[in-house]
Design a protein around this motif. Structure first.
Motif, PDB file in Angstrom:
ATOM      1  N   SER A   3       1.169  -1.410  -0.478  1.00  0.00           N
ATOM      2  CA  SER A   3       0.291  -0.210   0.375  1.00  0.00           C
ATOM      3  C   SER A   3       0.792   0.863  -0.036  1.00  0.00           C
ATOM      4  CB  SER A   3      -1.075   0.293   1.225  1.00  0.00           C
ATOM      5  OG  SER A   3      -1.803  -0.749   1.025  1.00  0.00           O
ATOM      6  N   LEU A   5       1.272   4.622   1.666  1.00  0.00           N
ATOM      7  CA  LEU A   5       1.517   6.079   1.908  1.00  0.00           C
ATOM      8  C   LEU A   5       1.602   7.272   1.505  1.00  0.00           C
ATOM      9  CD1 LEU A   5       1.681   4.683   5.536  1.00  0.00           C
ATOM     10  CD2 LEU A   5      -0.424   4.870   3.985  1.00  0.00           C
ATOM     11  N   SER A   6       1.019   8.521   1.896  1.00  0.00           N
ATOM     12  CA  SER A   6       1.772  10.010   1.293  1.00  0.00           C
ATOM     13  C   SER A   6       3.087   9.848   1.279  1.00  0.00           C
ATOM     14  CB  SER A   6       0.743  11.564   2.027  1.00  0.00           C
ATOM     15  OG  SER A   6       1.587  11.351   2.909  1.00  0.00           O
ATOM     16  N   GLU A  35      -1.295   9.929   9.472  1.00  0.00           N
ATOM     17  CA  GLU A  35      -1.875   9.133   8.783  1.00  0.00           C
ATOM     18  C   GLU A  35      -1.388   7.458   8.358  1.00  0.00           C
ATOM     19  OE1 GLU A  35      -0.482   8.940   3.925  1.00  0.00           O
ATOM     20  OE2 GLU A  35      -0.423  10.417   5.093  1.00  0.00           O
ATOM     21  N   CYS A  36      -0.003   7.107   9.529  1.00  0.00           N
ATOM     22  CA  CYS A  36       0.201   6.051   9.302  1.00  0.00           C
ATOM     23  C   CYS A  36      -0.445   5.421  10.547  1.00  0.00           C
ATOM     24  CB  CYS A  36       1.529   5.951   9.613  1.00  0.00           C
ATOM     25  SG  CYS A  36       2.132   4.246   9.399  1.00  0.00           S
ATOM     26  N   PHE A  39      -3.855   3.910   8.896  1.00  0.00           N
ATOM     27  CA  PHE A  39      -3.564   2.772   7.724  1.00  0.00           C
ATOM     28  C   PHE A  39      -3.633   2.054   9.212  1.00  0.00           C
ATOM     29  CE2 PHE A  39      -1.426  -0.542   6.156  1.00  0.00           C
ATOM     30  CZ  PHE A  39      -1.425  -0.331   4.764  1.00  0.00           C
TER      31      PHE A  39
END
Length: 86
Positions: A3, A5-6, A35-36, A39
């Protein structure tokens, strides 16, 4: 399964282990840590472990440093480095 992430790529190794590789020259912010965390909250239902692949150079903001390991289900962390300073 990988996946994106930014700021990093996350490879799910097993149902409770993930490898994270941060993109080169990133300054990880508190928002990136959140964000992590989001997720991982959606990916894992219970305790999980992180394998941090430090193949790229990156750094953390002060705020990120103090919160990076605060996820409630994070049970273990391992770091792979590629130089003697790591």
């Amino acid at each position: 399964m990988t996946s994106h992430l930014s700021f990093a790529d996350v490879n799910i190794i097993t149902d409770n282990i993930a490898e994270i590789t941060v993109h080169p020259n990133v300054l990880i912010s508190l928002e990136m840590v959140r964000e992590c965390d989001n997720f991982f909250e959606h990916q894992f239902t219970g305790p999980f472990a992180l394998l941090i692949n430090k193949i790229n150079l990156y750094d953390y903001s002060f705020e990120a440093k103090i919160s990076v390991v605060s996820h409630k289900n994070l049970a273990a962390i391992a770091v792979v480095t590629y130089d003697t300073q790591g």
